[in-house]
Design a protein around this motif. Structure first.
Motif, PDB file in Angstrom:
ATOM      1  N   GLU B  13      66.276  14.429  27.029  1.00  0.00           N
ATOM      2  CA  GLU B  13      66.499  15.144  28.290  1.00  0.00           C
ATOM      3  C   GLU B  13      65.669  14.507  29.382  1.00  0.00           C
ATOM      4  O   GLU B  13      64.545  14.074  29.161  1.00  0.00           O
ATOM      5  CB  GLU B  13      66.119  16.616  28.135  1.00  0.00           C
ATOM      6  CG  GLU B  13      67.245  17.436  27.582  1.00  0.00           C
ATOM      7  CD  GLU B  13      66.966  18.919  27.649  1.00  0.00           C
ATOM      8  OE1 GLU B  13      66.011  19.323  28.344  1.00  0.00           O
ATOM      9  OE2 GLU B  13      67.711  19.664  27.009  1.00  0.00           O
ATOM     10  N   LEU B  14      66.248  14.477  30.558  1.00  0.00           N
ATOM     11  CA  LEU B  14      65.597  13.821  31.678  1.00  0.00           C
ATOM     12  C   LEU B  14      65.305  14.879  32.745  1.00  0.00           C
ATOM     13  O   LEU B  14      66.153  15.715  33.027  1.00  0.00           O
ATOM     14  CB  LEU B  14      66.558  12.770  32.232  1.00  0.00           C
ATOM     15  CG  LEU B  14      66.056  11.805  33.270  1.00  0.00           C
ATOM     16  CD1 LEU B  14      65.037  10.871  32.662  1.00  0.00           C
ATOM     17  CD2 LEU B  14      67.223  10.995  33.809  1.00  0.00           C
ATOM     18  N   THR B  15      64.104  14.847  33.285  1.00  0.00           N
ATOM     19  CA  THR B  15      63.801  15.780  34.373  1.00  0.00           C
ATOM     20  C   THR B  15      63.726  15.002  35.667  1.00  0.00           C
ATOM     21  O   THR B  15      62.969  14.031  35.766  1.00  0.00           O
ATOM     22  CB  THR B  15      62.455  16.475  34.126  1.00  0.00           C
ATOM     23  OG1 THR B  15      62.514  17.082  32.839  1.00  0.00           O
ATOM     24  CG2 THR B  15      62.188  17.537  35.170  1.00  0.00           C
ATOM     25  N   ILE B  16      64.545  15.387  36.637  1.00  0.00           N
ATOM     26  CA  ILE B  16      64.471  14.690  37.931  1.00  0.00           C
ATOM     27  C   ILE B  16      64.222  15.687  39.050  1.00  0.00           C
ATOM     28  O   ILE B  16      64.518  16.868  38.937  1.00  0.00           O
ATOM     29  CB  ILE B  16      65.735  13.861  38.232  1.00  0.00           C
ATOM     30  CG1 ILE B  16      66.959  14.761  38.372  1.00  0.00           C
ATOM     31  CG2 ILE B  16      65.948  12.782  37.234  1.00  0.00           C
ATOM     32  CD1 ILE B  16      68.064  14.109  39.121  1.00  0.00           C
ATOM     33  N   ASN B  17      63.678  15.163  40.115  1.00  0.00           N
ATOM     34  CA  ASN B  17      63.396  15.951  41.299  1.00  0.00           C
ATOM     35  C   ASN B  17      64.475  15.719  42.332  1.00  0.00           C
ATOM     36  O   ASN B  17      64.761  14.578  42.679  1.00  0.00           O
ATOM     37  CB  ASN B  17      62.083  15.462  41.911  1.00  0.00           C
ATOM     38  CG  ASN B  17      60.983  16.437  41.692  1.00  0.00           C
ATOM     39  OD1 ASN B  17      61.195  17.639  41.727  1.00  0.00           O
ATOM     40  ND2 ASN B  17      59.799  15.921  41.467  1.00  0.00           N
ATOM     41  N   LEU B  18      65.067  16.770  42.836  1.00  0.00           N
ATOM     42  CA  LEU B  18      66.011  16.637  43.941  1.00  0.00           C
ATOM     43  C   LEU B  18      65.296  17.224  45.157  1.00  0.00           C
ATOM     44  O   LEU B  18      65.070  18.417  45.221  1.00  0.00           O
ATOM     45  CB  LEU B  18      67.280  17.413  43.609  1.00  0.00           C
ATOM     46  CG  LEU B  18      68.520  17.101  44.418  1.00  0.00           C
ATOM     47  CD1 LEU B  18      69.008  15.711  44.097  1.00  0.00           C
ATOM     48  CD2 LEU B  18      69.602  18.100  44.105  1.00  0.00           C
ATOM     49  N   GLY B  19      64.920  16.403  46.089  1.00  0.00           N
ATOM     50  CA  GLY B  19      64.193  16.901  47.246  1.00  0.00           C
ATOM     51  C   GLY B  19      62.712  16.734  47.065  1.00  0.00           C
ATOM     52  O   GLY B  19      62.294  16.118  46.113  1.00  0.00           O
ATOM     53  N   VAL B  41      70.826  21.287  32.539  1.00  0.00           N
ATOM     54  CA  VAL B  41      70.431  22.269  31.538  1.00  0.00           C
ATOM     55  C   VAL B  41      69.601  23.366  32.188  1.00  0.00           C
ATOM     56  O   VAL B  41      69.776  24.553  31.928  1.00  0.00           O
ATOM     57  CB  VAL B  41      69.620  21.587  30.410  1.00  0.00           C
ATOM     58  CG1 VAL B  41      69.216  22.600  29.363  1.00  0.00           C
ATOM     59  CG2 VAL B  41      70.427  20.474  29.795  1.00  0.00           C
ATOM     60  N   LYS B  42      68.698  22.948  33.069  1.00  0.00           N
ATOM     61  CA  LYS B  42      67.820  23.925  33.698  1.00  0.00           C
ATOM     62  C   LYS B  42      67.586  23.499  35.140  1.00  0.00           C
ATOM     63  O   LYS B  42      67.405  22.310  35.415  1.00  0.00           O
ATOM     64  CB  LYS B  42      66.493  23.979  32.947  1.00  0.00           C
ATOM     65  CG  LYS B  42      65.598  25.128  33.348  1.00  0.00           C
ATOM     66  CD  LYS B  42      64.502  25.319  32.302  1.00  0.00           C
ATOM     67  CE  LYS B  42      63.621  26.490  32.647  1.00  0.00           C
ATOM     68  NZ  LYS B  42      62.819  26.244  33.854  1.00  0.00           N
ATOM     69  N   CYS B  43      67.619  24.456  36.024  1.00  0.00           N
ATOM     70  CA  CYS B  43      67.412  24.156  37.437  1.00  0.00           C
ATOM     71  C   CYS B  43      66.335  25.096  37.958  1.00  0.00           C
ATOM     72  O   CYS B  43      66.446  26.309  37.805  1.00  0.00           O
ATOM     73  CB  CYS B  43      68.730  24.355  38.183  1.00  0.00           C
ATOM     74  SG  CYS B  43      68.566  24.509  39.946  1.00  0.00           S
ATOM     75  N   THR B  44      65.260  24.530  38.508  1.00  0.00           N
ATOM     76  CA  THR B  44      64.190  25.369  39.059  1.00  0.00           C
ATOM     77  C   THR B  44      63.990  25.032  40.527  1.00  0.00           C
ATOM     78  O   THR B  44      63.534  23.938  40.851  1.00  0.00           O
ATOM     79  CB  THR B  44      62.863  25.110  38.302  1.00  0.00           C
ATOM     80  OG1 THR B  44      63.154  24.976  36.924  1.00  0.00           O
ATOM     81  CG2 THR B  44      61.888  26.225  38.521  1.00  0.00           C
TER      82      THR B  44
END
Lengths: 177, 397
Positions: B13-19, B41-44
């Protein structure tokens, strides 16, 4: 429907919990004990002729030195089906600054409760993700409390101090070297 | 052979920052996305970059001098914020604006709605890849801003509605130009719709994306076009009419499926209805004063303040000490372009609000982003951010 109808119905069902009912400008507000708040909200949400399906707003209020119980958590409810409104105010003393979360009843309460925690430090027991929402996580103090200074804290927030130092450091960099 | 290569692929799984700096987030919104391939999968969401403490500031100013703060909430539709603020304060004071002022406020609020929706339309379709409507939308918005400038001298932060009425009466020249705009606007809307509504790419990107059912949308506290796209006809202008909304005819467009496309259709319909409301208001504009006759609660006219000692003292007292307000608390919601904008005031009898809470629709909508985005593709995140129409100035307050 009359503004006080829902409030009186609530009083019949939960006589020990309701402390006070007031009407001002055609709006009813009910002051409550905090202990059975989720049960009360569930009742208001599910009862067919009340049916408060929409949590308009949730916020805290600080009555420092004005009331016996310092904080109040205010729930503004509205029923889209029946077009009536009700305001609940649960008293929260400073010594026991906890109240049960209403996220199981209204999903939209999630961030509103986080904001209330952020601004007043009221802890919502059973909240799925109780973190600060508008302020940085390492911020000290609760800005909307009445004893919080208007001009902000004496000590600058560490995050900002770091940014200033970094800017200073980068200024010294010699680009032509 | 193929089986062997499959084994060598490592998945994680990859975690990326949008903004927070990203053009499609409509401000400084940061999303942290956990991705499995292209699936979210998950959006915070993280908000608060624009937090200015408007509520704290408002609690330390008189009711009159806190009005400009409301301009800076939803800076795209400052007129609607002002209308919401003054309506709430009037309800607390127990005064009514005169009929003409109510009509004028309805006109300017609907102009604000058109200008806000048109920016939404332009940026939303730009995010998804259509550049042309954006340029046309900017021209239409510019016309409304020019009209605002003609009306009160300001284009963005207008502060034109005042407690008890409006700042100044509107001129015939303004009405003529506005009427011309109103007559031309439906044809302009047809142009946008030709470009977008039946466009195949647009439909591919929005139909069936970000679906939310009516019950769930209410439970999440969604309001405005975002809620009506799911088929709920909740509109504050119809349910609890304020200003002149009970005297004009208009329909509330609602969607069926609760997806991005239906929310698009709802807002397009709303612009046409707003145009219809403005037209009716201009045609039925009553004559009379534009400020309520309640000297204890309204500021005196500016030209009299400059000429006359009594008016000067009156103004000075109201601005510095504030009016004597009945004790109590009120909540007043109005229909801003983004959703229900509400003000909750607790008054302790002094000239400053003891507690001022702003119910910002963008804040509630942003909190529902994980619900809309999780399980979808990463490209649909952009469509979802556009469709809930958030402005971070209002969200962070």
């Amino acid at each position: 429907m009359e503004p006080l109808h829902a409030a009186e119905k609530l009083k019949v069902s939960f006589p020990e919990e309701v402390l006070d009912i007031r009407e001002f400008r055609g709006e009813a507000s009910v002051t409550l004990r905090k202990d059975r708040i989720v049960e009360i909200c569930r009742f208001l949400h599910d009862e067919p002729d009340l049916f408060f399906d929409f949590l308009v707003d949730l916020c805290g209020t600080d009555y420092l030195g004005r009331k016996e119980n310092r904080f109040e958590v205010v729930y503004n409810l509205y029923s889209i089906r029946h077009r009536h409104a009700l305001r609940l105010k649960a008293e929260v003393p400073e010594k026991d600054i906890r109240i049960a979360s209403v996220v199981p009843v209204w999903a939209g309460a999630n961030w509103l409760e986080r904001e209330c925690f952020d601004m007043f430090g009221i802890i919502f027991a059973g909240h799925p993700d109780l973190r600060r929402v508008l302020l940085p996580e390492d911020w000290e103090g609760c800005p909307l409390r009445k004893d919080y200074p208007l001009k902000g804290p004496e000590k600058e927030w560490q995050g900002f101090v770091d940014v200033l130092e970094k800017a200073k450091r980068l200024k010294k960099f010699e680009w032509n070297k | 052979m193929i089986r062997n290569t499959e084994k060598t692929f490592e998945t994680k799984e990859l975690t990326i920052n949008l903004g927070p700096q990203h053009p499609s987030t409509h401000g400084v919104l940061r999303l942290s996305l956990d991705l499995d391939g292209e699936t979210v999968v998950k959006c915070t969401p993280y908000v608060g970059y624009l937090h200015r403490g408007v509520e704290k500031l408002g609690e330390n100013r008189t009711y009159f001098s806190a009005l400009p703060l409301s301009d800076r909430l939803d800076y795209i539709a400052s007129m609607n914020n002002n209308v919401g603020y003054v309506n709430a304060v009037e309800k607390l004071f127990g005064i009514q604006a005169p009929e003409r002022a109510k009509y004028i406020r309805t006109i300017v609020a609907e102009m604000g709605r058109i200008s806000s929706h048109i920016i939404w339309l332009g940026t939303h379709v730009l995010d998804i890849g259509a550049t042309t409507p954006f340029l046309h939308a900017m021209i239409a918005r510019e016309r409304i801003l020019d009209l605002f400038e003609m009306l009160c001298g300001a284009r963005l932060t207008v502060s034109y509605p005042r407690v008890g009425g409006v700042r100044n009466d509107i001129s015939q020249e303004f009405l003529n130009r506005l009427y011309e705009f109103v007559l031309n606007f439906p044809a302009e809307m047809d142009n946008y719709e030709t470009l977008v509504t039946e466009n195949r790419i647009w439909k591919d990107r929005t139909v069936g994306i970000g679906v939310i059912s009516a019950e769930e949308a209410i439970n999440w506290g969604l309001t405005g076009g975002t809620l009506r796209g799911s088929g709920v006809d909740y509109d504050v202008r119809k349910y609890r009419p304020y200003d002149a909304y009970d005297k004009v005819e208009f329909n509330v467009p609602v969607g069926k499926n609760g997806d991005c496309y239906d929310r698009y259709l709802v807002r397009i319909g709303e612009m046409r209805q707003a145009n219809r409301i403005i037209r009716q208001c201009i045609e039925n504009l009553p004559a009379g004063p534009v400020m309520a006759d309640a000297p204890k609660f309204t500021l005196p006219p500016k030209d009299m303040v400059l000429k006359d000692m009594e008016h000067l003292i009156h103004q000075f007292v109201l601005i510095t000490k504030g009016p004597t307000v009945p004790e109590g608390e009120i909540y007043m919601g109005t229909e801003a372009p983004k959703g229900e904008l509400g003000f909750y005031f607790v008054s302790d009898g002094t000239g400053k609000p003891y507690r001022m809470k702003i119910r910002a629709p963008s804040f509630v909508h942003a909190s529902a982003l994980p619900r809309l985005c999780e399980g979808g593709l990463i490209s649909d995140v952009i469509a979802n951010i556009g469709t809930i129409d958030i402005v971070l100035g209002e969200c962070d307050r």
